[in-house]
Each structure stands twice: as structure tokens, then as C-alpha cells.
Scaffold this active site. Structure first.
Site, mmCIF file in Angstrom:
data_model
loop_
_atom_site.group_PDB
_atom_site.id
_atom_site.type_symbol
_atom_site.label_atom_id
_atom_site.label_comp_id
_atom_site.label_asym_id
_atom_site.label_seq_id
_atom_site.Cartn_x
_atom_site.Cartn_y
_atom_site.Cartn_z
ATOM 1 N N ASP A 116 -11.009 2.660 3.905
ATOM 2 C CA ASP A 116 -11.240 1.214 3.821
ATOM 3 C C ASP A 116 -12.743 0.909 3.734
ATOM 4 O O ASP A 116 -13.131 -0.216 3.412
ATOM 5 C CB ASP A 116 -10.692 0.520 5.077
ATOM 6 N N GLN A 125 -4.603 -1.750 9.640
ATOM 7 C CA GLN A 125 -4.522 -3.073 9.021
ATOM 8 C C GLN A 125 -5.062 -4.137 9.970
ATOM 9 O O GLN A 125 -4.722 -4.172 11.160
ATOM 10 C CB GLN A 125 -3.058 -3.369 8.640
ATOM 11 N N LYS A 180 0.840 -1.201 0.000
ATOM 12 C CA LYS A 180 0.000 0.000 0.000
ATOM 13 C C LYS A 180 0.881 1.260 0.000
ATOM 14 O O LYS A 180 0.642 2.208 -0.754
ATOM 15 C CB LYS A 180 -0.950 -0.007 1.210
HETATM 16 N N1 GUN Z 1 -6.822 -7.083 6.204
HETATM 17 C C1 GUN Z 1 -7.151 -7.825 5.110
HETATM 18 N N2 GUN Z 1 -7.681 -7.039 4.157
HETATM 19 C C2 GUN Z 1 -7.689 -5.777 4.645
HETATM 20 C C3 GUN Z 1 -8.109 -4.532 4.112
HETATM 21 O O1 GUN Z 1 -8.618 -4.413 2.998
HETATM 22 N N3 GUN Z 1 -7.943 -3.458 4.937
HETATM 23 C C4 GUN Z 1 -7.419 -3.564 6.177
HETATM 24 N N4 GUN Z 1 -7.312 -2.460 6.911
HETATM 25 N N5 GUN Z 1 -7.023 -4.706 6.699
HETATM 26 C C5 GUN Z 1 -7.149 -5.815 5.929
#
Ligand code: GUN
Length: 294
Positions: A119, A96, A52
């Protein structure tokens, strides 16, 4: 059968975003700034967050990675979230997942300012999405909608079967596919671990979205001839022949399912690259004050 190239589509969208950032820079506008919070050192999470941050650099965004020990308390983490909420330069915040067991993820998601919740996990964004109001749509479902659109796949009137009811993918996907929108208007069946005759239900799908997190679970008998199959699975399997020590497997047994499909996403290079790009898109929308006015 056509393979949906998520990597190429994601690269195309990244270029579009990068171009827009250049224009913003040239006109002295606000450079989008994404903040990622990573707690602990879960291997998969490390990789996702690193990707990211790298994508932010590629498109010209600012990014900040805030790392905390797995021993951070829930209250301490909530304080960190509020600091980002209060920082006007920071447009988007992701925490995350998964978080350590002693931290309630729902509490953390709800503490994020929903206007920075790129998100799309905050209850306000999920509720607004369900009502069809402007909202941040979570990244993986948004990436799947974009793939269906860019490949001109007709969804109206089709039977869409979603396998898996996770908050991140299955649940929002089922809501999005039934909406009265260009990519939508499906008759949706949301299946889960208690669904009876799952293979028979899946075999009625025109569009099958597999998001259950069980490697190669979906075999040929689950798939109707001519179906569109979207594989959201991404499980690390130990593989000593690989430099990294692991291989990535989807939820679909690709070799036997692909010949039956009209379209199918591979793993890797299918849905995965689109997820990050959707996050970038949401961050750009936030910086521009498009979903919610600044
Ligand atoms: N863990 C697995 N997929 C995601 C996601 O799309 N966003 C976040 N914040 N954590 C994750």
C-alpha cells in the site's frame, strides 16, 4: 475533450500482469501472494477488499483475506501483522482503512514489514518516495501517474493543483508530481481546507487533482479552459433508484466541468479501477524482489 477510461486502462494492465504470472508459473517461480486484513464490517471497506481479492484471482495471484471482529485489540492486531511479516510465502500485506477508533492506524502501518507494504503507507516507503529512492508508491497516486503516462499527457512545467492533503492521496500526489521524472516536473500547489480563494487557485491549474472527498464540490468555476481534471472522489450517496441503494459520486461536477477540459476522469470507471491494479503491480514487484531484495 477526452474521457480518460480508467477501466479500459486497468483491464489492459491486468492482462499484462496475468501474462507475467503465467510466465512465472511456467518457469516454476514464486506466485505473488497478497494478504488483506479487514477489521469490522464497514460497507465500503467490504466492497474494496472483495474487489482486491477478486482482482488477485483474475491475474492468477494467491490471496488471503484475514477478517477480524471490530472488538479486536490493538495488540492482537499487531500480532496478526507480525505473523504475516514472518511468513515468507506472503509477499504483500494491506490493512484496510479505516480501523476502529480504539486502534491507532499509524502504529499498525509502522508494524507492517516495509518490504511487504504494497500500500506504500509505511513511513519508510513514504520517506524513500519523497527522496526519489525505489519504494512502494501508494496505489491511487501510482494509478494516476499511469493514466497520465498512458494518455501521453505532458506534465513537465505544468501547474498541478492538488485539492486535499490526505496521507493516502493528496500528500503523496503532491510529492510525486514535482519529482524530476517522466511524469512529474510540475510546479505543484497542495491545497486544503484552510486554503484561501480555493476556486481562484484551482482555476490556475493545468492539471487539477481533486481528492477532498466532497461529492461534486469542484464546479466549472474551479476549472481553467483546457485543463486536465483527475477526480479521485468516491462517495456513496443514498439512491433508492439503484439496486444497491446507493450511487457513487466523484468530487467533480462532471456534466458542467467536462466540456471545459482537455482530459477528464469519470466516476466510476476513472481512477478507481487503477487503484486496485497498482496494488497488484506492487505485489508483483514484491514477489519478484524488485523494490527490495528478498
Ligand atoms: N482505505 C481507503 N483506501 C485505501 C487503500 O488504498 N488502502 C487501504 N489499506 N485502505 C484504504
Amino acid at each position: 475533450m477526452q474521457i480518460i477510461d480508467g477501466k479500459a486502462t486497468a483491464d489492459e494492465i491486468k492482462k499484462e500482469i496475468a501474462l507475467e504470472v503465467q510466465e512465472i508459473k511456467a518457469s516454476g517461480g514464486k506466485i505473488p501472494h497478497l494478504v488483506a486484513i479487514l477489521v469490522g464490517n464497514n460497507g465500503a471497506s467490504e466492497t474494496y477488499v472483495a474487489n482486491k481479492v477478486k482482482s488477485c484471482e483474475e491475474v492468477g495471484f494467491h490471496s488471503t483475506l484475514l477478517r477480524f471482529e471490530p472488538t479486536i485489540t490493538e495488540d492482537e492486531l499487531l500480532l496478526e501483522v507480525r505473523k504475516v511479516n514472518d511468513n515468507d510465502d506472503m509477499d504483500g500485506l494491506i490493512v484496510q482503512l479505516p480501523l476502529p477508533d480504539h486502534i491507532n492506524p499509524d502504529k499498525v502501518m509502522e508494524a507492517i514489514n516495509y518490504k511487504k507494504d504494497v500500500d506504500g503507507f509505511h513511513p519508510i516507503n513514504i520517506g524513500r518516495m519523497a527522496k526519489g529512492l525505489p519504494a512502494y508508491i501508494s496505489a491511487t497516486p501510482q494509478g494516476i501517474l499511469d493514466l497520465l503516462e498512458r494518455y501521453n499527457i505532458e506534465t513537465s512545467g505544468k501547474h498541478c493543483v492538488v485539492v486535499g492533503r490526505s496521507q493516502i492521496v493528496g500528500l503523496p500526489m503532491s510529492i510525486l508530481m514535482q519529482r524530476n521524472t517522466k511524469i512529474g516536473n510540475c510546479t505543484v500547489t497542495l491545497t486544503h481546507s484552510k486554503t484561501k480563494d480555493l476556486s481562484a487557485v484551482c482555476a490556475t491549474a493545468d492539471i487539477l487533482i481533486a481528492a477532498l472527498g466532497r461529492p461534486e464540490f469542484i464546479t466549472a468555476e474551479y476549472v481553467k479552459e483546457g485543463a486536465v481534471v483527475i477526480d479521485v472522489g468516491l462517495t456513496r450517496i443514498i439512491d433508492t433508484s439503484k439496486k444497491s441503494g446507493f450511487a457513487l459520486k466523484g468530487d467533480v461536477k462532471f456534466d458542467e466541468v467536462a466540456p471545459k477540459c482537455s482530459f477528464i476522469t469519470p466516476v466510476p470507471k476513472g481512477v478507481g479501477p487503477m487503484t486496485i491494479v497498482s496494488l497488484m503491480k506492487n505485489t508483483l514487484l514484491s514477489a519478484k524482489g524488485i523494490i527490495y531484495a528478498k
